[in-house]
Design a protein around this motif. Structure first.
Motif, PDB file in Angstrom:
ATOM      1  N   ASP A 173       0.833  -1.198   0.000  1.00 22.70           N
ATOM      2  CA  ASP A 173       0.000   0.000   0.000  1.00 22.70           C
ATOM      3  C   ASP A 173       0.868   1.249   0.000  1.00 22.70           C
ATOM      4  O   ASP A 173       1.756   1.402   0.826  1.00 22.70           O
ATOM      5  CB  ASP A 173      -0.907   0.001   1.228  1.00 22.70           C
ATOM      6  N   ARG A 174       0.605   2.152  -0.952  1.00 23.57           N
ATOM      7  CA  ARG A 174       1.382   3.381  -1.072  1.00 23.57           C
ATOM      8  C   ARG A 174       0.801   4.522  -0.261  1.00 23.57           C
ATOM      9  O   ARG A 174       1.478   5.503   0.002  1.00 23.57           O
ATOM     10  CB  ARG A 174       1.460   3.801  -2.544  1.00 23.57           C
ATOM     11  N   ASN A 175      -0.485   4.414   0.104  1.00 23.35           N
ATOM     12  CA  ASN A 175      -1.136   5.469   0.873  1.00 23.35           C
ATOM     13  C   ASN A 175      -2.397   4.918   1.536  1.00 23.35           C
ATOM     14  O   ASN A 175      -2.741   3.753   1.349  1.00 23.35           O
ATOM     15  CB  ASN A 175      -1.442   6.693  -0.009  1.00 23.35           C
ATOM     16  N   ASP A 176      -3.096   5.763   2.293  1.00 20.01           N
ATOM     17  CA  ASP A 176      -4.298   5.324   3.005  1.00 20.01           C
ATOM     18  C   ASP A 176      -5.416   4.902   2.064  1.00 20.01           C
ATOM     19  O   ASP A 176      -6.179   3.992   2.370  1.00 20.01           O
ATOM     20  CB  ASP A 176      -4.817   6.433   3.921  1.00 20.01           C
ATOM     21  N   VAL A 177      -5.529   5.568   0.939  1.00 21.94           N
ATOM     22  CA  VAL A 177      -6.574   5.213  -0.017  1.00 21.94           C
ATOM     23  C   VAL A 177      -6.348   3.792  -0.527  1.00 21.94           C
ATOM     24  O   VAL A 177      -7.264   2.963  -0.521  1.00 21.94           O
ATOM     25  CB  VAL A 177      -6.618   6.208  -1.203  1.00 21.94           C
ATOM     26  N   LEU A 178      -5.148   3.489  -0.969  1.00 25.28           N
ATOM     27  CA  LEU A 178      -4.868   2.167  -1.527  1.00 25.28           C
ATOM     28  C   LEU A 178      -4.841   1.071  -0.468  1.00 25.28           C
ATOM     29  O   LEU A 178      -4.913  -0.112  -0.803  1.00 25.28           O
ATOM     30  CB  LEU A 178      -3.553   2.193  -2.299  1.00 25.28           C
ATOM     31  N   ALA A 179      -4.791   1.454   0.802  1.00 21.38           N
ATOM     32  CA  ALA A 179      -4.812   0.481   1.893  1.00 21.38           C
ATOM     33  C   ALA A 179      -6.236   0.140   2.329  1.00 21.38           C
ATOM     34  O   ALA A 179      -6.423  -0.756   3.151  1.00 21.38           O
ATOM     35  CB  ALA A 179      -4.024   1.023   3.081  1.00 21.38           C
ATOM     36  N   ALA A 180      -7.236   0.805   1.778  1.00 23.10           N
ATOM     37  CA  ALA A 180      -8.622   0.595   2.197  1.00 23.10           C
ATOM     38  C   ALA A 180      -9.064  -0.840   1.907  1.00 23.10           C
ATOM     39  O   ALA A 180      -8.890  -1.346   0.789  1.00 23.10           O
ATOM     40  CB  ALA A 180      -9.540   1.577   1.477  1.00 23.10           C
ATOM     41  N   SER A 181      -9.641  -1.482   2.910  1.00 24.13           N
ATOM     42  CA  SER A 181     -10.103  -2.870   2.755  1.00 24.13           C
ATOM     43  C   SER A 181     -11.228  -2.978   1.727  1.00 24.13           C
ATOM     44  O   SER A 181     -11.413  -4.037   1.121  1.00 24.13           O
ATOM     45  CB  SER A 181     -10.561  -3.423   4.099  1.00 24.13           C
ATOM     46  N   GLU A 182     -11.959  -1.899   1.506  1.00 24.73           N
ATOM     47  CA  GLU A 182     -13.049  -1.916   0.527  1.00 24.73           C
ATOM     48  C   GLU A 182     -12.534  -2.216  -0.877  1.00 24.73           C
ATOM     49  O   GLU A 182     -13.255  -2.790  -1.699  1.00 24.73           O
ATOM     50  CB  GLU A 182     -13.789  -0.564   0.509  1.00 24.73           C
ATOM     51  N   ILE A 183     -11.304  -1.860  -1.168  1.00 21.00           N
ATOM     52  CA  ILE A 183     -10.742  -2.122  -2.494  1.00 21.00           C
ATOM     53  C   ILE A 183     -10.616  -3.618  -2.722  1.00 21.00           C
ATOM     54  O   ILE A 183     -11.059  -4.139  -3.751  1.00 21.00           O
ATOM     55  CB  ILE A 183      -9.380  -1.417  -2.676  1.00 21.00           C
ATOM     56  N   ASP A 184     -10.036  -4.327  -1.768  1.00 25.07           N
ATOM     57  CA  ASP A 184      -9.891  -5.777  -1.918  1.00 25.07           C
ATOM     58  C   ASP A 184     -11.251  -6.453  -2.035  1.00 25.07           C
ATOM     59  O   ASP A 184     -11.437  -7.350  -2.864  1.00 25.07           O
ATOM     60  CB  ASP A 184      -9.104  -6.369  -0.747  1.00 25.07           C
TER      61      ASP A 184
END
Length: 105
Positions: free
Chosen positions: A74-85
């Motif tokens: 994860d490069r930032n908080d947005v890309l770390a969001a569990s909703e993405i996975d």
């Protein structure tokens, strides 16, 4: 054809108004397995329909885009969001949109 400015993976560039995720991926030489994540204000959208113009989706309003590959750190908080996975595992529509992490409403 109209263009607009956006930041894609840290690079500020002009995007055609009607470009698709597939066209953007091809132009920027991104891997086929990278998902397009769009950030606009307090919303995050994951694009599932690679052939639909971004302008027809919430993702078309974004000013920042990221390409994220499976297993990538994860490069930032947005890309770390569990909703993405969750959205990538079971897409329910052309795009999945959720509230941006870290923004109180």
């Amino acid at each position: 054809m109209e263009t607009r400015w956006a930041t894609v993976d840290g690079v500020h560039l002009q995007l055609p108004e009607d470009c698709t995720a597939a066209e953007l991926r091809d132009h920027l030489r991104k891997p086929d397995d990278a998902a397009l994540i769009a950030v606009t204000g307090d919303l995050v959208s994951i694009v599932h329909d690679e052939e639909q113009p971004l302008s027809a989706m919430v993702a078309g309003c974004a000013d920042t885009y990221y390409f994220r590959r499976p297993g990538e750190s994860d490069r930032n908080d947005v890309l770390a969001a569990s909703e993405i996975d969750d959205a990538l595992e079971e897409p329910l529509s052309d795009e999945t949109t959720f509230q941006r992490p870290g923004i109180d409403h």
